[in-house]
Motif scaffolding. Structure first.
Motif, PDB file in Angstrom:
ATOM      1  N   PRO A 204       0.821  -1.230   0.000  1.00 15.13           N
ATOM      2  CA  PRO A 204       0.000   0.000   0.000  1.00 15.13           C
ATOM      3  C   PRO A 204       0.847   1.269   0.000  1.00 15.13           C
ATOM      4  CG  PRO A 204      -0.864  -1.578   1.562  1.00 15.13           C
ATOM      5  CD  PRO A 204       0.456  -2.125   1.115  1.00 15.13           C
ATOM      6  N   ALA A 205       1.953   1.267   0.734  1.00 15.89           N
ATOM      7  CA  ALA A 205       2.824   2.439   0.746  1.00 15.89           C
ATOM      8  C   ALA A 205       3.460   2.650  -0.623  1.00 15.89           C
ATOM      9  CB  ALA A 205       3.905   2.285   1.810  1.00 15.89           C
ATOM     10  N   ALA A 206       3.845   1.567  -1.311  1.00 14.97           N
ATOM     11  CA  ALA A 206       4.432   1.700  -2.641  1.00 14.97           C
ATOM     12  C   ALA A 206       3.412   2.254  -3.633  1.00 14.97           C
ATOM     13  CB  ALA A 206       4.959   0.343  -3.115  1.00 14.97           C
ATOM     14  N   VAL A 207       2.146   1.819  -3.516  1.00 12.93           N
ATOM     15  CA  VAL A 207       1.100   2.352  -4.397  1.00 12.93           C
ATOM     16  C   VAL A 207       0.895   3.842  -4.136  1.00 12.93           C
ATOM     17  CG1 VAL A 207      -1.361   2.223  -4.962  1.00 12.93           C
ATOM     18  CG2 VAL A 207      -0.035   0.118  -4.635  1.00 12.93           C
ATOM     19  N   PHE A 208       0.863   4.215  -2.862  1.00 18.11           N
ATOM     20  CA  PHE A 208       0.728   5.638  -2.538  1.00 18.11           C
ATOM     21  C   PHE A 208       1.937   6.418  -3.069  1.00 18.11           C
ATOM     22  CE2 PHE A 208       1.431   9.324   0.193  1.00 18.11           C
ATOM     23  CZ  PHE A 208       0.192   9.943   0.152  1.00 18.11           C
ATOM     24  N   ALA A 209       3.141   5.852  -2.967  1.00 15.95           N
ATOM     25  CA  ALA A 209       4.338   6.520  -3.485  1.00 15.95           C
ATOM     26  C   ALA A 209       4.252   6.713  -4.993  1.00 15.95           C
ATOM     27  CB  ALA A 209       5.589   5.721  -3.118  1.00 15.95           C
ATOM     28  N   ALA A 210       3.635   5.747  -5.707  1.00 12.43           N
ATOM     29  CA  ALA A 210       3.450   5.904  -7.151  1.00 12.43           C
ATOM     30  C   ALA A 210       2.536   7.100  -7.444  1.00 12.43           C
ATOM     31  CB  ALA A 210       2.871   4.626  -7.742  1.00 12.43           C
ATOM     32  N   GLY A 211       1.434   7.200  -6.689  1.00 15.76           N
ATOM     33  CA  GLY A 211       0.565   8.360  -6.857  1.00 15.76           C
ATOM     34  C   GLY A 211       1.260   9.652  -6.495  1.00 15.76           C
ATOM     35  N   GLN A 212       2.105   9.606  -5.452  1.00 14.36           N
ATOM     36  CA  GLN A 212       2.885  10.782  -5.068  1.00 14.36           C
ATOM     37  C   GLN A 212       3.831  11.206  -6.188  1.00 14.36           C
ATOM     38  OE1 GLN A 212       5.123  11.429  -0.988  1.00 14.36           O
ATOM     39  NE2 GLN A 212       6.381  10.163  -2.308  1.00 14.36           N
ATOM     40  N   SER A 213       4.470  10.248  -6.849  1.00 13.56           N
ATOM     41  CA  SER A 213       5.372  10.564  -7.960  1.00 13.56           C
ATOM     42  C   SER A 213       4.604  11.188  -9.123  1.00 13.56           C
ATOM     43  CB  SER A 213       6.104   9.305  -8.427  1.00 13.56           C
ATOM     44  OG  SER A 213       6.888   8.749  -7.392  1.00 13.56           O
ATOM     45  N   LEU A 214       3.422  10.677  -9.397  1.00 11.28           N
ATOM     46  CA  LEU A 214       2.603  11.236 -10.463  1.00 11.28           C
ATOM     47  C   LEU A 214       2.177  12.657 -10.122  1.00 11.28           C
ATOM     48  CD1 LEU A 214       1.291  10.656 -13.175  1.00 11.28           C
ATOM     49  CD2 LEU A 214      -0.681   9.699 -11.956  1.00 11.28           C
ATOM     50  N   TYR A 215       1.828  12.870  -8.850  1.00 11.82           N
ATOM     51  CA  TYR A 215       1.450  14.229  -8.442  1.00 11.82           C
ATOM     52  C   TYR A 215       2.629  15.193  -8.569  1.00 11.82           C
ATOM     53  CZ  TYR A 215       0.875  18.289  -5.564  1.00 11.82           C
ATOM     54  OH  TYR A 215       0.872  19.589  -5.141  1.00 11.82           O
ATOM     55  N   LEU A 216       3.821  14.786  -8.132  1.00  9.04           N
ATOM     56  CA  LEU A 216       4.982  15.671  -8.217  1.00  9.04           C
ATOM     57  C   LEU A 216       5.265  16.069  -9.662  1.00  9.04           C
ATOM     58  CD1 LEU A 216       7.423  13.996  -5.655  1.00  9.04           C
ATOM     59  CD2 LEU A 216       6.257  16.191  -5.410  1.00  9.04           C
ATOM     60  N   ALA A 217       5.091  15.145 -10.587  1.00  7.35           N
ATOM     61  CA  ALA A 217       5.298  15.466 -12.002  1.00  7.35           C
ATOM     62  C   ALA A 217       4.273  16.496 -12.473  1.00  7.35           C
ATOM     63  CB  ALA A 217       5.211  14.194 -12.832  1.00  7.35           C
ATOM     64  N   ALA A 218       2.992  16.285 -12.119  1.00  8.90           N
ATOM     65  CA  ALA A 218       1.948  17.227 -12.538  1.00  8.90           C
ATOM     66  C   ALA A 218       2.145  18.589 -11.894  1.00  8.90           C
ATOM     67  CB  ALA A 218       0.571  16.663 -12.182  1.00  8.90           C
ATOM     68  N   ALA A 219       2.521  18.602 -10.615  1.00  9.01           N
ATOM     69  CA  ALA A 219       2.730  19.882  -9.931  1.00  9.01           C
ATOM     70  C   ALA A 219       3.893  20.653 -10.538  1.00  9.01           C
ATOM     71  CB  ALA A 219       2.977  19.632  -8.447  1.00  9.01           C
ATOM     72  N   THR A 220       4.951  19.954 -10.939  1.00  5.51           N
ATOM     73  CA  THR A 220       6.074  20.624 -11.584  1.00  5.51           C
ATOM     74  C   THR A 220       5.630  21.316 -12.859  1.00  5.51           C
ATOM     75  OG1 THR A 220       7.627  19.015 -10.666  1.00  5.51           O
ATOM     76  CG2 THR A 220       8.362  20.271 -12.581  1.00  5.51           C
TER      77      THR A 220
END
Length: 467
Positions: A204-220
């Motif tokens: 579950p933490a790895a899945v959340f980290a994947a979403g976090q990585s996607l968010y960081l890309a969009a926010a950039t």
């Protein structure tokens, strides 16, 4: 007799071998006079001969050419003669100088808010990520989350530099194209690192980290292209985390809020990247990819220091410290703009190098002190509002302020192009704090002292502030 004119100087006998110029003979023009006329506008506003020497060297004047043409030893000797020959003229600027460095406080505060709001996603996801066993003395799932976050910070810092370079060249479609290529790659890299760092039971933490990585890309993408308000709207569903600070929320509701915010951020980023899909958006070759590497390393070092600020306290106090640091990035950015704009104004108003050095040193101390004051106030406010957070002790507050000083001075050096030194100092401090946590405050203090010395050595020179 007082008041009478002084006697004329005695005539000097001219040597026999030296002939007086014949009447009506015109003397050849002095090359130095011609050069002073040609560069008079620049020389008149220079506050130090080194500025003129830099201009001469940028024009391709070698020391051999200067000796043959002007009879001076090198560019510095020629610059001193020009500086003495041309009268100082420092008119008041007709308009605010350097518009790229002129920005409002409201816009910077908005950026600070969107930097901090993603932290609420961790509040919403905390029960979903809970596990039985952690590693390295950290809660379960922390390792893949940190691995993905640090990877994203490093990648997106370098990507943002490349996109900003294109924007500086006036090619917005090329900047959008760089983001269109680099942002998905960064999301994949963060996801891969998080999955590789996940232990059994941390899926579950790895899945959340994947979403976090996607968010960081969009926010950039949204931050580089100036769409802070769109990012703020995408983060609004995370406001549901505020009740979760006091009361328990159903798991499905937490998941819906997280997915809604992430979907909105990715959708807005895709919409603003449409100019990058055009056929004519490829543009020129652009700067080399290696030019963005130091910015990625600075993102890595600064990100690790922020993590140490959060991990060095009890969980609640660490969360409040990280919240204060992220919120302070808005005022930090505004103070950087103020310092840069004020420095350009001083170039037009001050007439001596000594006055310029004193003014810049005072402004630097004032801006850094102002930032640390804001960071202290945010730290106490975040501690008061965060449930279970204990008031920071003197050593903890000092460590946090030292980290803030490192971040602000590093960002200032980065703004003036000296990012490699800032990245090296931040990385060394982060490595020392990771290897020996007890030595973290000493390492951070040493990094702040080194960065302060580098900043003073660079910014007291007028040539460093030329746009």
């Amino acid at each position: 007799m007082s008041g009478s004119p002084p006697p004329p100087p005695p005539a000097v006998a001219r040597p026999r071998h030296e002939r007086a110029p014949a009447a009506g003979t015109r003397l050849a023009p002095d090359p130095l006079d011609e050069l002073a006329d040609r560069l008079g506008g620049f020389v008149a506003v220079a506050v130090h001969p080194d500025e003129i020497a830099a201009l001469l060297e940028s024009d391709g004047m070698t020391d051999d050419h200067i000796r043959l043409t002007y009879g001076r030893a090198d560019s510095f000797a020629l610059a001193e003669d020009l500086y003495a020959r041309v009268e100082r003229r420092h008119p008041e600027p007709q308009a605010p100088p350097a518009p790229p460095w002129h920005t409002g406080l409201a816009g910077c505060l908005l950026r600070g808010l969107v930097f901090a709001l993603p932290g609420l996603a961790h509040v919403l996801a905390a029960p979903l990520l809970a596990g039985e066993h952690g590693r390295y003395g950290l809660p379960a799932g922390t390792v893949p989350l940190l691995a993905g976050a640090v990877t994203g910070w490093m990648w997106n810092q370098a990507l943002a530099h490349r996109a900003y370079t294109w924007l500086g060249l006036g090619d917005r479609p090329a900047a959008a194209r760089a983001l269109l290529t680099g942002a998905p790659a960064g999301a994949l890299a963060g996801t891969a690192v998080a999955l590789a760092a996940a232990a059994p039971g941390e899926t579950p933490a790895a899945v959340f980290a994947a979403g976090q990585s996607l968010y960081l890309a969009a926010a950039t993408v949204l931050l580089v292209l100036g769409r802070e308000r769109a990012l703020l709207h995408a983060l609004l569903p995370l406001a549901g985390a505020v009740p979760a600070l006091r009361w328990d929320l159903p798991g499905p509701l937490r998941g819906v809020l997280l997915i809604t915010s992430l979907t909105a951020a990715v959708t807005f980023a895709a919409l603003v990247l449409r100019p990058g899909t055009g056929r004519g958006a490829r543009g020129r070759g652009g700067p080399p990819l290696t030019a963005s590497l130091p910015y990625g390393l600075f993102g890595l070092g600064s990100g690790l220091l922020v993590l140490h600020a959060g991990l060095g306290d009890p969980p609640a106090g660490g969360a409040a410290a990280v919240l204060a640091l992220t919120l302070s990035m808005g005022p930090a950015e505004w103070l950087l703009h103020r310092f840069r704009g004020g420095s350009l104004h001083r170039l037009h108003t001050l007439t001596t190098a000594r006055a310029f050095r004193r003014s810049v040193t005072g402004a630097l101390a004032l801006c850094l002190g102002g930032y640390l004051t804001v960071l202290s106030a945010l730290t106490f406010a975040a501690t008061a509002l965060w449930p279970g957070a204990s008031w920071p002790t003197g050593p903890r507050l000092l460590t946090l302020l030292l980290i803030g000083a490192v971040l602000w001075l590093g960002l200032l050096l980065q703004a003036f192009g000296a990012v490699l030194g800032a990245a090296a100092v931040c990385l060394l401090a982060a490595a020392a704090a990771t290897a020996a946590p007890a030595a973290g405050p000493a390492a951070t203090g040493g990094a702040a002292a080194v960065l302060a010395a580098l900043t003073c050595a660079l910014l007291i020179r007028p040539t460093a502030h030329r746009p």
